[in-house]
Scaffold this motif. Structure first.
Motif, PDB file in Angstrom:
ATOM      1  N   GLU A 664       0.817  -1.207   0.000  1.00 47.80           N
ATOM      2  CA  GLU A 664       0.000   0.000   0.000  1.00 47.80           C
ATOM      3  C   GLU A 664       0.853   1.260   0.000  1.00 47.80           C
ATOM      4  O   GLU A 664       0.533   2.237  -0.665  1.00 47.80           O
ATOM      5  N   SER A 665       1.928   1.265   0.779  1.00 43.51           N
ATOM      6  CA  SER A 665       2.793   2.446   0.840  1.00 43.51           C
ATOM      7  C   SER A 665       3.971   2.342  -0.114  1.00 43.51           C
ATOM      8  O   SER A 665       4.856   3.197  -0.107  1.00 43.51           O
ATOM      9  N   ASN A 666       3.999   1.302  -0.931  1.00 39.10           N
ATOM     10  CA  ASN A 666       5.041   1.124  -1.944  1.00 39.10           C
ATOM     11  C   ASN A 666       6.425   1.105  -1.297  1.00 39.10           C
ATOM     12  O   ASN A 666       7.351   1.768  -1.753  1.00 39.10           O
ATOM     13  N   CYS A 667       6.565   0.344  -0.206  1.00 36.70           N
ATOM     14  CA  CYS A 667       7.834   0.247   0.515  1.00 36.70           C
ATOM     15  C   CYS A 667       8.304  -1.197   0.530  1.00 36.70           C
ATOM     16  O   CYS A 667       7.541  -2.106   0.856  1.00 36.70           O
ATOM     17  N   SER A 668       9.572  -1.393   0.191  1.00 35.68           N
ATOM     18  CA  SER A 668      10.165  -2.720   0.293  1.00 35.68           C
ATOM     19  C   SER A 668      10.538  -2.993   1.738  1.00 35.68           C
ATOM     20  O   SER A 668      10.466  -2.112   2.604  1.00 35.68           O
ATOM     21  N   THR A 669      10.968  -4.227   2.018  1.00 31.13           N
ATOM     22  CA  THR A 669      11.368  -4.581   3.374  1.00 31.13           C
ATOM     23  C   THR A 669      12.500  -3.700   3.866  1.00 31.13           C
ATOM     24  O   THR A 669      12.473  -3.189   4.991  1.00 31.13           O
ATOM     25  N   PHE A 670      13.506  -3.477   2.998  1.00 32.26           N
ATOM     26  CA  PHE A 670      14.646  -2.668   3.416  1.00 32.26           C
ATOM     27  C   PHE A 670      14.249  -1.207   3.594  1.00 32.26           C
ATOM     28  O   PHE A 670      14.744  -0.527   4.498  1.00 32.26           O
ATOM     29  N   ALA A 671      13.324  -0.715   2.758  1.00 30.59           N
ATOM     30  CA  ALA A 671      12.857   0.668   2.911  1.00 30.59           C
ATOM     31  C   ALA A 671      12.148   0.847   4.247  1.00 30.59           C
ATOM     32  O   ALA A 671      12.315   1.877   4.919  1.00 30.59           O
ATOM     33  N   ILE A 672      11.370  -0.147   4.653  1.00 31.28           N
ATOM     34  CA  ILE A 672      10.711  -0.078   5.952  1.00 31.28           C
ATOM     35  C   ILE A 672      11.741  -0.113   7.076  1.00 31.28           C
ATOM     36  O   ILE A 672      11.621   0.613   8.078  1.00 31.28           O
ATOM     37  N   GLU A 673      12.777  -0.944   6.926  1.00 33.67           N
ATOM     38  CA  GLU A 673      13.838  -0.976   7.928  1.00 33.67           C
ATOM     39  C   GLU A 673      14.498   0.392   8.077  1.00 33.67           C
ATOM     40  O   GLU A 673      14.768   0.847   9.193  1.00 33.67           O
ATOM     41  N   LEU A 674      14.743   1.052   6.941  1.00 37.94           N
ATOM     42  CA  LEU A 674      15.364   2.377   6.986  1.00 37.94           C
ATOM     43  C   LEU A 674      14.466   3.386   7.683  1.00 37.94           C
ATOM     44  O   LEU A 674      14.920   4.188   8.505  1.00 37.94           O
ATOM     45  N   LYS A 675      13.165   3.370   7.384  1.00 39.47           N
ATOM     46  CA  LYS A 675      12.226   4.300   8.001  1.00 39.47           C
ATOM     47  C   LYS A 675      12.146   4.084   9.512  1.00 39.47           C
ATOM     48  O   LYS A 675      12.167   5.031  10.294  1.00 39.47           O
ATOM     49  N   GLU A 676      12.082   2.823   9.919  1.00 45.09           N
ATOM     50  CA  GLU A 676      11.970   2.531  11.347  1.00 45.09           C
ATOM     51  C   GLU A 676      13.262   2.872  12.082  1.00 45.09           C
ATOM     52  O   GLU A 676      13.229   3.355  13.221  1.00 45.09           O
ATOM     53  N   THR A 677      14.408   2.626  11.444  1.00 44.56           N
ATOM     54  CA  THR A 677      15.688   2.975  12.060  1.00 44.56           C
ATOM     55  C   THR A 677      15.832   4.484  12.186  1.00 44.56           C
ATOM     56  O   THR A 677      16.325   4.997  13.200  1.00 44.56           O
ATOM     57  N   LEU A 678      15.379   5.215  11.150  1.00 42.60           N
ATOM     58  CA  LEU A 678      15.414   6.675  11.209  1.00 42.60           C
ATOM     59  C   LEU A 678      14.563   7.186  12.357  1.00 42.60           C
ATOM     60  O   LEU A 678      14.975   8.105  13.091  1.00 42.60           O
TER      61      LEU A 678
END
Length: 847
Positions: A664-678
């Motif tokens: 839905e948000s067009n985010c890959s697994t690694f993109a989600i990891e980056l967002k959560e780490t940020l």
């Protein structure tokens, strides 16, 4: 019968029309500040929906739970996440964008909560607040309706689709109006609250929008000085973001939302609704004040040591009704007085009378407690205003009028609740009511004689009077006399009526309505006098809710054999266990968080990162959640699931446990990891607790490893206590660079059986990295994947695995020196807590 079943709250305020993507503009009212707040000033927002304001439908929100007849029932079966809040949110504009004001009113608990804080573009703190309050309806400025550009709206739809969002014109969010509302409605200590609300413009603006909506759209009006208003800053409690709260299953089980396999379900032995609400709020936002936490723990300890006092308190609390709900009904003004509203007021007065009768009993139960906090509760229950209020009620209401079960008893008691000779017209109406009831009883005798049937007379609030007899006394329903109507069968019972009984029922109802109408003047006068004591009833609620929560902690501690935690500057858990799992697993393995030479486990300022390694299913993720849950339990004031435990008070808990693609948000697994780490690094402090599971798995091995190493280095320097589970065996080398990093792994045992290797998961933590590098291939051997495929995998693995480099002698010596110095410092800190023989044993192990 639930006497409050008619309390309603409007939700279905609009009818949605699926037409164009553009939203219908608001109907503009007057531009002046005192413009009328009409139903055209708001709308419910839905994805790609035009909304149109119609009339209102009603939906019941909640009712006062009936007390068990045993007087000692627990409400463990009602730990579902009930929605009782309506919440208002406003955000600053221009240079103030990101400053959020929140106002939340509890429809049951008579509490208005204000908050204001700065938030990031991701609205992480606001989403956490929404998760804590779990509102049934959210009031926002109308610019939220622009679904094409509103980041907040899209986040709401993504994470909280169950919340009804209502847009209100921006001009109704006015801080001056909000300040006037607070001044008018605050029940006590407004001066202290005013100091806290200085410069809290957006919190006050949120109050204005919320109260106007409640009053003008929902038609709920509050009496002056009737609400408990509190301001909660973000600095007063541990912050747990909504994603962490869900992954840790604090309130809701992720597999089965109806299950009580949650931290709330584990600890919930509360007897009252207010206690349950206090427990939920505490687990979602545990206090971060050390004195508050230790006072709670000492109280729980005293209750555990005095089982008789604990059982007596729990039994008495089980007889209390929902005081908070009663106060909320007291605080509301009725627009139109009629017989129904008067009857409800009599209900409320009887309930308050019942509650006040329990106060001396609860005070006596606390007579022999010793802790100052419990003594303070005893003194609060000694407040003479409770006796005064009882006298005020007894001046008008019969002293023998008590809370009773049974519909006919309740109805009769309400009709005769007011003392005699108060009003001549009322006495005449009561006499008429009595005569009409006698007519019904005489009809019973007539019907029994006429048909020679064993008929009995019963009463229900819904049907009124009806006849009933057992099915065995007749041949069939068809054989019943034709005079009998409205025939229904319920089990072995047959219920029915007659035309004459229906008519007499109506006469009884009309006579009762006359009694209530004539009682209105007396009851309204008594109601106004009771409202003068709202502040003292609110104080009683605080005592009951907190005492119930502490008793619940004590009951859970005794049930699951929990241990008393300590608070220092280290994190130390010896033989801990996951609180949600052990109660269902007999051979559960206890684990230490960190293992040192002397079996004293700790994370501290110079030793703040623990890396967990191990095979899939070995228990890494479970251990991460276990540490977080024990930290929450300890800071809530509860005992914890371990043999011994010491905690450092955390201001925040961050978890990054399990992520998949988000289409839905067009985010890959690694993109989600980056967002959560940020998000973690934007809000992190040295007093935070960070739990990360398999960071960097969403990209290539080299890039993921590099990203993971970089994150660990930053966490080492920040000083936050960090537990990181990983499959990157290369991270073992961090120990050579950063002696402050601790490496541990979950041990496995490999046995051969029938020529095939079998892996046994011990779920036991041991020091050091994985000794087995190809455990993934060994795990594959336990499946039916095929021998050839496994052999090829082993061959390719040996070809691409680089040779490990050894640590030189100098590095090893430095590491040993660091270990020795660290343990001596640790011993110096704990010298008062350890006995002499333990110190000698510790020093021998170091030598």
């Amino acid at each position: 019968m639930d006497l409050f079943e008619t309390k309603k709250y409007s939700f279905d305020l609009i009818e949605r029309e699926h037409e164009s993507d553009s939203d219908q503009s608001f109907v503009r009212s007057q531009q002046s500040s005192d413009a009328q707040f009409t139903s055209n000033s708001f709308r419910r927002i839905g994805p790609q929906q035009r909304v149109r304001v119609l009339g209102t439908n009603t939906r019941s929100v909640s009712t006062i739970p009936r007390r068990s007849t045993t007087g000692s029932s627990s409400i463990r079966s009602t730990t579902s996440d009930r929605q009782t809040y309506v919440l208002s949110v406003v955000e600053g504009r221009g240079l103030a964008k990101g400053e959020i004001g929140v106002a939340a009113i509890d429809l049951i608990g008579n509490t208005l909560v204000l908050s204001q804080f700065s938030d990031a573009a991701s609205y992480s703190r606001l989403l956490t607040k929404l998760d804590i309050f779990n509102p049934i309806e959210l009031i926002v400025p109308s610019n939220i309706s622009d679904t094409t550009s509103s980041v907040l709206y899209n986040l709401l739809r993504q994470y909280f689709p169950q919340i009804h969002v209502v847009g209100v014109e921006r001009k109704f969010f006015n801080e001056t109006v909000g300040s006037n509302y607070v001044r008018r409605l605050c029940s006590s200590n407004y001066e202290a609250l005013e100091v806290r609300l200085q410069n809290k413009f957006y919190a006050l603006s949120a109050v204005a929008g919320l109260i106007r909506y409640i009053e003008h759209i929902q038609s709920i009006f509050f009496v002056d000085k009737s609400l408990k208003i509190v301001y909660r800053g973000t600095e007063e409690a541990m912050s747990i973001d909504f994603a962490s709260a869900r992954s840790l299953e604090i309130i809701v089980n992720q597999s089965d939302p109806k299950s009580d396999q949650t931290l709330l379900g584990l600890l919930n032995y509360t007897k009252t609704r207010s206690g349950l609400r206090a427990l939920r709020a505490t687990l979602m936002e545990p206090p971060s004040d050390k004195a508050t936490i230790e006072n709670r723990i000492e109280c729980v300890d005293e209750l555990i040591c005095n089982v008789e006092i604990l059982e007596q308190i729990s039994h008495i609390l089980g007889r209390f009704l929902d005081v908070e709900h009663l106060i909320s009904l007291l605080a509301q003004r009725v627009k139109v007085e009629n017989e129904a509203t008067c009857e409800k007021k009599i209900d409320i007065i009887i309930y308050i009378k019942h509650i006040l009768s329990l106060v001396p009993t609860l005070k006596e139960a606390l007579e022999f407690v010793e802790h100052p906090l419990l003594k303070g509760y005893e003194q609060a229950l000694s407040d003479p205003h409770f006796a005064e209020l009882s006298e005020v009620i007894n001046e008008v209401i019969h002293e023998g009028c008590k809370y009773v079960n049974g519909d006919i008893n309740v109805k009769t008691q309400k009709c005769y609740a007011i003392k005699q000779n108060v009003d001549d017209a009322l006495e005449l109406a009561r006499k008429t009511y009595s005569e009409k009831v006698d007519d019904v009883n005489s009809l019973l005798e007539e019907v029994k004689t006429r048909y020679s049937l064993p008929i009995n007379l019963y009463y229900s609030a819904k049907k009124g009077y009806f006849f009933q007899m057992t099915f065995e006394t007749i041949d069939s329903i068809e054989s019943l006399p034709s005079e009998f109507v409205q025939i229904t069968r319920k089990g072995k019972k047959i219920r029915f009526s007659t035309e004459e009984l229906i008519q007499r029922n109506n006469r009884v109802k009309m006579a009762a309505d006359d009694v209530f109408l004539l009682s209105a003047k007396v009851i309204n006068g008594l109601f106004d006098r009771i409202r003068e004591y709202i502040i003292y009833l609110q104080q009683l609620t605080e005592v009951i809710s907190t005492l119930d929560m502490l008793a619940s902690f004590a009951m859970a501690t005794a049930t699951y054999e929990l241990v008393k935690p300590e608070f220092t500057n280290i994190l130390s858990i010896e033989e801990g266990w996951h609180p949600l799992l052990k109660k269902d697993i007999e051979d559960y393995v206890h684990n230490d968080t960190v293992q040192s030479l002397f079996k004293i486990i700790h994370l501290a300022a110079g030793r703040n990162v623990l890396i967990l390694m191990g095979l899939n299913m070995s228990g890494k993720s479970t251990h991460l959640k276990q540490v977080a849950l024990l930290q929450i339990m300890a800071q809530s004031g509860c005992f914890v699931a371990a043999k011994k435990a010491t905690f450092r008070i955390a201001d925040q808990i961050f978890t990054r446990i399990g992520s998949n693609d988000d289409i839905e948000s067009n985010c890959s697994t690694f993109a989600i990891e980056l967002k959560e780490t940020l998000y973690i690094f934007e809000n992190l402090s040295e007093n935070s607790l960070v739990l990360i599971d398999e960071l960097g798995r969403g990209t290539s091995l080299d890039e993921g490893l590099g990203f993971c190493l970089s994150v660990i280095e930053h966490l080492v320097h920040i000083g936050a206590f960090t537990l990181l589970a990983t499959h990157f065996t290369e991270l073992s080398s961090l120990r050579n660079v950063y002696p402050t990093v601790i490496i541990m792994h979950f041990q496995i045992e490999i046995n051969e059986e029938n020529g095939r290797e079998n892996i046994k998961f011990t779920h036991k933590l041991v020091e050091g990295g994985n000794q087995i590098t190809d455990y993934g291939i060994k795990l594959a051997k336990m499946t039916e994947i095929g021998d050839k495929l496994i052999k090829d995998a082993q061959h390719l693995h040996s070809m691409i695995t680089p040779n490990n480099t050894s640590v030189n002698i100098y590095q090893q010596r430095e590491l040993k020196d660091f270990e020795l110095g660290y343990h001596l410092m640790f011993l110096a800190q704990r010298r008062n807590a350890l006995k002499d023989e333990k110190i000698r044993e510790y020093l021998l192990s170091l030598r």
